[in-house]
Design an enzyme around this catalytic site. Structure first.
Site, PDB file in Angstrom:
ATOM      1  N   ASP A  11       0.788  -1.241   0.000  1.00 35.73           N
ATOM      2  CA  ASP A  11       0.000   0.000   0.000  1.00 35.73           C
ATOM      3  C   ASP A  11       0.820   1.291   0.000  1.00 35.73           C
ATOM      4  OD1 ASP A  11      -1.934  -1.917   0.196  1.00 35.73           O
ATOM      5  OD2 ASP A  11      -2.709  -1.284   2.136  1.00 35.73           O
ATOM      6  N   LYS A  97      -6.493  -5.172  -3.294  1.00 37.17           N
ATOM      7  CA  LYS A  97      -7.108  -5.863  -2.159  1.00 37.17           C
ATOM      8  C   LYS A  97      -8.217  -5.009  -1.543  1.00 37.17           C
ATOM      9  CE  LYS A  97      -3.560  -4.315   1.181  1.00 37.17           C
ATOM     10  NZ  LYS A  97      -4.436  -3.573   2.073  1.00 37.17           N
ATOM     11  N   CYS A 130      -2.571  -2.786   7.707  1.00 38.83           N
ATOM     12  CA  CYS A 130      -2.401  -3.702   6.582  1.00 38.83           C
ATOM     13  C   CYS A 130      -1.131  -4.528   6.674  1.00 38.83           C
ATOM     14  CB  CYS A 130      -2.454  -2.922   5.271  1.00 38.83           C
ATOM     15  SG  CYS A 130      -4.063  -2.145   4.978  1.00 38.83           S
TER      16      CYS A 130
END
Length: 228
Positions: A11, A97, A130
């Protein structure tokens, strides 16, 4: 370097809805790592966190605007794109995701197994969301994990460090590195790390939190408060 190894960059996107502690340093460490990993033939996989623009299939409580659209990581906006300075190269893989873990409702696990990958080099954000969720799922699925501590961050140093300590205490397949030490390992030079193989190795009382952070940083070869 283990031929069954891949790098998972979590990310590192253009989302700017919240501040990230020491993010410039984290980006710089990513550049150094990727510049060393690609010539070594280590596969690079990026994840992007994406929320559907129409607000469907969001987890309960996801912050939304008055129209029901997600406030962060909204599909179709520049915020979901990988940072330009870390743009994926030809041959890199990008995995989208819908939840914190990169393994949840994605083909990541099957892709890794098809390639014979058994060990993951993990970097990215947020350490306490995450990154943490992905590391825990990787552990549950049988992967070994090299987590590059100073190539991760969160909204505060405290959140970042708390997540590192949590993983160091209970993810037995984890080995923690500083960027410089991992680069030394890649170059075949002497290096140091923190293998996480003992239960609750960094257990501490609340008033010992800062001292425990210092102990972990020292073990990683990082100067005091390197994450600032």
């Amino acid at each position: 370097m283990d031929k069954h190894c891949a790098c998972l960059v979590i990310d590192m996107q253009q989302e700017d809805g919240f501040p990230l502690h020491g993010f410039d340093r984290v980006i710089h460490n990513h550049i150094r790592l990727l510049d060393a990993l690609r010539p070594a033939g280590i596969p690079i996989l990026f994840t992007r966190h994406l929320n559907r623009a129409d607000g469907r299939d969001l987890p309960w409580g996801e912050p939304c605007d008055a129209r029901g659209q997600p406030l962060a990581y909204r599909a179709g906006t520049r915020q979901v794109e990988i940072l330009d300075v870390l743009a994926p190269a030809p041959g890199d893989r990008v995995i989208d995701k819908p939840r914190y873990s990169a393994f949840h409702r994605t083909d990541l696990d099957s892709l890794l197994r098809e390639r014979g990958i058994r060990r993951l080099i993990v970097t990215g954000v947020l350490t306490d969301a995450c990154v943490l969720a992905t590391v825990q799922d990787a552990f549950a699925l049988g992967y070994r994990i090299d987590l590059i501590a100073d190539a991760c961050t969160s909204t505060t140093e405290a959140a970042h460090q708390a997540a590192l300590l949590l993983m160091a205490n209970w993810v037995y397949a984890l080995e923690l590195f500083a960027t410089e030490q991992y680069l030394r390992r890649l170059a075949g030079q002497p290096w140091r790390s923190v293998p996480c193989q003992e239960p609750d190795a960094f257990a501490h009382a609340p008033e010992q939190f800062v001292a425990t952070i210092a102990r972990l940083q020292s073990a990683l070869g990082l100067p005091g408060r390197e994450q600032e």
